[in-house]
Write an enzyme that holds these catalytic residues in place. Structure first.
Site, PDB file in Angstrom:
ATOM      1  N   ASP A  33       0.829  -1.218   0.000  1.00 34.15           N
ATOM      2  CA  ASP A  33       0.000   0.000   0.000  1.00 34.15           C
ATOM      3  C   ASP A  33       0.858   1.261   0.000  1.00 34.15           C
ATOM      4  O   ASP A  33       0.538   2.232  -0.687  1.00 34.15           O
ATOM      5  CB  ASP A  33      -0.907   0.014   1.248  1.00 34.15           C
ATOM      6  CG  ASP A  33      -1.984  -1.079   1.169  1.00 34.15           C
ATOM      7  OD1 ASP A  33      -2.832  -1.139   2.073  1.00 34.15           O
ATOM      8  OD2 ASP A  33      -1.948  -1.852   0.180  1.00 34.15           O
ATOM      9  N   VAL A  35       3.637   1.908  -1.305  1.00 34.72           N
ATOM     10  CA  VAL A  35       4.188   2.213  -2.638  1.00 34.72           C
ATOM     11  C   VAL A  35       3.123   2.971  -3.439  1.00 34.72           C
ATOM     12  O   VAL A  35       3.395   3.996  -4.074  1.00 34.72           O
ATOM     13  CB  VAL A  35       4.589   0.910  -3.370  1.00 34.72           C
ATOM     14  CG1 VAL A  35       4.997   1.195  -4.807  1.00 34.72           C
ATOM     15  CG2 VAL A  35       5.684   0.184  -2.607  1.00 34.72           C
ATOM     16  N   TYR A  36       1.864   2.460  -3.362  1.00 34.80           N
ATOM     17  CA  TYR A  36       0.759   3.132  -4.067  1.00 34.80           C
ATOM     18  C   TYR A  36       0.591   4.551  -3.500  1.00 34.80           C
ATOM     19  O   TYR A  36       0.549   5.540  -4.236  1.00 34.80           O
ATOM     20  CB  TYR A  36      -0.545   2.337  -3.883  1.00 34.80           C
ATOM     21  CG  TYR A  36      -1.733   2.947  -4.612  1.00 34.80           C
ATOM     22  CD1 TYR A  36      -2.470   3.979  -4.027  1.00 34.80           C
ATOM     23  CD2 TYR A  36      -2.087   2.538  -5.899  1.00 34.80           C
ATOM     24  CE1 TYR A  36      -3.524   4.574  -4.708  1.00 34.80           C
ATOM     25  CE2 TYR A  36      -3.138   3.122  -6.576  1.00 34.80           C
ATOM     26  CZ  TYR A  36      -3.861   4.141  -5.975  1.00 34.80           C
ATOM     27  OH  TYR A  36      -4.897   4.744  -6.655  1.00 34.80           O
ATOM     28  N   ASP A  37       0.556   4.652  -2.163  1.00 33.08           N
ATOM     29  CA  ASP A  37       0.281   5.948  -1.523  1.00 33.08           C
ATOM     30  C   ASP A  37       1.353   6.982  -1.884  1.00 33.08           C
ATOM     31  O   ASP A  37       1.029   8.147  -2.133  1.00 33.08           O
ATOM     32  CB  ASP A  37       0.198   5.774   0.003  1.00 33.08           C
ATOM     33  CG  ASP A  37      -0.964   4.852   0.390  1.00 33.08           C
ATOM     34  OD1 ASP A  37      -0.959   4.305   1.498  1.00 33.08           O
ATOM     35  OD2 ASP A  37      -1.866   4.650  -0.487  1.00 33.08           O
ATOM     36  N   SER A  82     -36.072  -7.346 -13.094  1.00 32.60           N
ATOM     37  CA  SER A  82     -35.665  -8.110 -11.903  1.00 32.60           C
ATOM     38  C   SER A  82     -35.642  -9.576 -12.335  1.00 32.60           C
ATOM     39  O   SER A  82     -35.589  -9.853 -13.526  1.00 32.60           O
ATOM     40  CB  SER A  82     -36.622  -7.849 -10.744  1.00 32.60           C
ATOM     41  OG  SER A  82     -37.937  -7.795 -11.220  1.00 32.60           O
ATOM     42  N   GLU A 112     -24.400 -18.560 -11.599  1.00 33.13           N
ATOM     43  CA  GLU A 112     -23.637 -17.440 -11.041  1.00 33.13           C
ATOM     44  C   GLU A 112     -24.143 -17.116  -9.629  1.00 33.13           C
ATOM     45  O   GLU A 112     -25.324 -17.316  -9.346  1.00 33.13           O
ATOM     46  CB  GLU A 112     -23.769 -16.209 -11.954  1.00 33.13           C
ATOM     47  CG  GLU A 112     -23.300 -16.499 -13.392  1.00 33.13           C
ATOM     48  CD  GLU A 112     -23.588 -15.379 -14.375  1.00 33.13           C
ATOM     49  OE1 GLU A 112     -23.864 -14.231 -13.927  1.00 33.13           O
ATOM     50  OE2 GLU A 112     -23.553 -15.632 -15.604  1.00 33.13           O
ATOM     51  N   LYS A 114     -25.624 -15.088  -6.588  1.00 38.16           N
ATOM     52  CA  LYS A 114     -26.538 -13.935  -6.515  1.00 38.16           C
ATOM     53  C   LYS A 114     -26.030 -13.013  -5.408  1.00 38.16           C
ATOM     54  O   LYS A 114     -26.192 -13.278  -4.231  1.00 38.16           O
ATOM     55  CB  LYS A 114     -27.956 -14.398  -6.234  1.00 38.16           C
ATOM     56  CG  LYS A 114     -28.970 -13.261  -6.353  1.00 38.16           C
ATOM     57  CD  LYS A 114     -30.405 -13.783  -6.375  1.00 38.16           C
ATOM     58  CE  LYS A 114     -31.406 -12.645  -6.574  1.00 38.16           C
ATOM     59  NZ  LYS A 114     -31.321 -11.577  -5.561  1.00 38.16           N
ATOM     60  N   LYS A 285     -28.735 -18.821 -15.794  1.00 37.88           N
ATOM     61  CA  LYS A 285     -29.068 -18.158 -17.064  1.00 37.88           C
ATOM     62  C   LYS A 285     -28.829 -19.131 -18.207  1.00 37.88           C
ATOM     63  O   LYS A 285     -27.777 -19.781 -18.255  1.00 37.88           O
ATOM     64  CB  LYS A 285     -28.153 -16.944 -17.274  1.00 37.88           C
ATOM     65  CG  LYS A 285     -28.262 -15.858 -16.232  1.00 37.88           C
ATOM     66  CD  LYS A 285     -27.186 -14.809 -16.470  1.00 37.88           C
ATOM     67  CE  LYS A 285     -27.144 -13.797 -15.369  1.00 37.88           C
ATOM     68  NZ  LYS A 285     -26.005 -12.867 -15.515  1.00 37.88           N
ATOM     69  N   LYS A 309     -33.296 -18.925  -4.459  1.00 42.33           N
ATOM     70  CA  LYS A 309     -32.980 -18.231  -3.205  1.00 42.33           C
ATOM     71  C   LYS A 309     -32.681 -19.258  -2.112  1.00 42.33           C
ATOM     72  O   LYS A 309     -33.442 -20.236  -1.952  1.00 42.33           O
ATOM     73  CB  LYS A 309     -34.174 -17.356  -2.767  1.00 42.33           C
ATOM     74  CG  LYS A 309     -34.593 -16.308  -3.776  1.00 42.33           C
ATOM     75  CD  LYS A 309     -33.594 -15.185  -3.970  1.00 42.33           C
ATOM     76  CE  LYS A 309     -33.673 -14.132  -2.903  1.00 42.33           C
ATOM     77  NZ  LYS A 309     -34.765 -13.160  -3.016  1.00 42.33           N
TER      78      LYS A 309
HETATM   79  N1  LIG Z   1     -32.030  -8.625 -11.197  1.00 41.67           N
HETATM   80  C1  LIG Z   1     -31.159  -9.302 -11.955  1.00 41.67           C
HETATM   81  O1  LIG Z   1     -31.297  -9.470 -13.144  1.00 41.67           O
HETATM   82  C2  LIG Z   1     -29.953  -9.881 -11.286  1.00 41.67           C
HETATM   83  C3  LIG Z   1     -29.572  -9.722  -9.974  1.00 41.67           C
HETATM   84  C4  LIG Z   1     -28.329 -10.372  -9.699  1.00 41.67           C
HETATM   85  C5  LIG Z   1     -27.608 -10.406  -8.485  1.00 41.67           C
HETATM   86  N2  LIG Z   1     -28.079  -9.797  -7.354  1.00 41.67           N
HETATM   87  N3  LIG Z   1     -26.425 -11.045  -8.405  1.00 41.67           N
HETATM   88  C6  LIG Z   1     -25.908 -11.682  -9.483  1.00 41.67           C
HETATM   89  C7  LIG Z   1     -26.581 -11.690 -10.702  1.00 41.67           C
HETATM   90  C8  LIG Z   1     -25.984 -12.393 -11.870  1.00 41.67           C
HETATM   91  N4  LIG Z   1     -24.821 -13.018 -11.711  1.00 41.67           N
HETATM   92  O2  LIG Z   1     -26.572 -12.336 -12.937  1.00 41.67           O
HETATM   93  C9  LIG Z   1     -27.796 -11.018 -10.801  1.00 41.67           C
HETATM   94  S1  LIG Z   1     -28.830 -10.824 -12.172  1.00 41.67           S
END
Ligand SMILES: NC(=O)c1cc2c(N)ncc(C(N)=O)c2s1
Length: 317
Positions: A33, A35-37, A82, A112, A114, A285, A309
């Protein structure tokens, strides 16, 4: 003399931006750090002595001066949707089964994490960060460009001069959340209930100097109009964003069976305590972007993606 000062500034900027990319985007710092600072202090001094030589991509541009009296509105040309959500593997299997029937073939899914933060959109013009906004109601968001500029995980300049909009999540790492609440408790201020609220409260500040102190970070997970860049799958979109210098969560996995999807869910349901940031589930996805286009969206959510979820944590007994 001027040419020499300009050269010295550009050398410092290039080093500082590279070190910032290594530390905040790749999580692999190569210098200490201090060095950056030291380099940052040298650049600040040069910019104070030669203000009209200040460069556009200087990292000192990140912390703005003005305090806004409100946020301008931003129209999302492509609505920020959403996600539909399911709460069991059985419901998830139903979703993938129905989609396979709809499309007439089994699909590969990019799995992925969330991220439990708030959705943002970033716009780059010829590789320069020019605008950033919140999701808002999905059609109209708030312009929070000045605040997003203070987030070191957001490059001010991409590695390629592309004009692109990307979308992702702004979040507050768990350790930053704990430290922030401890400080607020010391000051007799109300504490934030969770990192998501802390990130939202920090990002929607009218004074970007406060945002700058909150150690926010981001993960990008959508490239808008991917066909413009010859991108044909979601997995490729993530790789391309990384190649541009954008921060992408490395836990994504391309699953080609329900068993693989279930294994991914179990893996991150168990491992989520070890992650440096909060997640509240996983996002599935359809990997093929042509399939996404064919299947399309409802008014509110994509038909080609779903959020699984996690059940709320059992209260520690
Ligand atoms: N509302 C949305 O389309 C998404 C909401 C989220 C979220 N909170 N975290 C990751 C992803 C993702 N990897 O696509 C998405 S996509």
């Amino acid at each position: 003399m001027e040419a020499q000062v300009r050269q010295e500034m550009q050398a410092l900027i290039s080093k500082l931006n590279t070190w910032s990319q290594e530390y905040y985007v790749n999580d692999q710092p190569t210098v200490e750090d201090y060095v950056y600072d030291e380099a940052y202090a040298k650049l600040l001094k040069l910019e104070a002595d030669y203000p009209d030589l200040k460069q556009a991509d200087s990292p000192t541009n990140r912390v703005g001066g003005k305090v806004l009296d409100g946020f301008a509105k931003v129209d999302h040309e492509i609505p920020m949707l959403s996600l539909g959500d399911v709460f069991s593997k059985a419901e998830l299997a139903e979703f993938t089964q129905k989609l396979a029937e709809n499309v007439g073939q089994d699909l590969a899914y990019n799995c992925e994490l969330k991220i439990d933060g708030l959705a943002i959109s970033l716009t780059y013009e010829k590789g320069k960060f020019i605008k950033g906004s919140t999701r808002g109601n999905g059609l109209i968001g708030e312009d929070i460009t000045e605040n997003l500029k203070t987030i070191k995980a957001i490059p001010l300049t991409l590695k390629e001069p592309v004009s692109v909009e990307v979308r992702g999540e702004c979040y507050m790492p768990k350790d930053s959340f704990v430290k922030l609440n401890q400080a607020r408790e010391q000051e007799g201020l109300p504490v934030f209930a969770n990192p998501r609220n802390a990130a939202a409260g920090s990002l929607r500040q009218l004074d970007s100097k406060i945002t700058a102190q909150r150690n926010l970070s981001v993960f990008l997970y959508y490239v808008m109009e991917p066909e413009k860049f010859g991108i044909t799958t979601q997995a490729q979109a993530l790789k391309q964003m990384q190649a541009w210098g954008l921060k992408v969560d490395e836990h994504a996995h391309l699953a080609t069976s329900q068993a693989e999807i279930d294994a991914y869910i179990d893996q991150y349901h168990d491992q989520r305590q070890e992650l440096a940031y909060e997640i509240d589930g996983i996002v599935l996805k359809a990997n093929d972007l042509t399939t996404q286009k064919i299947v399309g969206n409802t008014v509110k959510v994509p038909r080609w993606a779903i959020a699984y979820k996690f059940p709320p944590d059992e209260e520690e007994t």
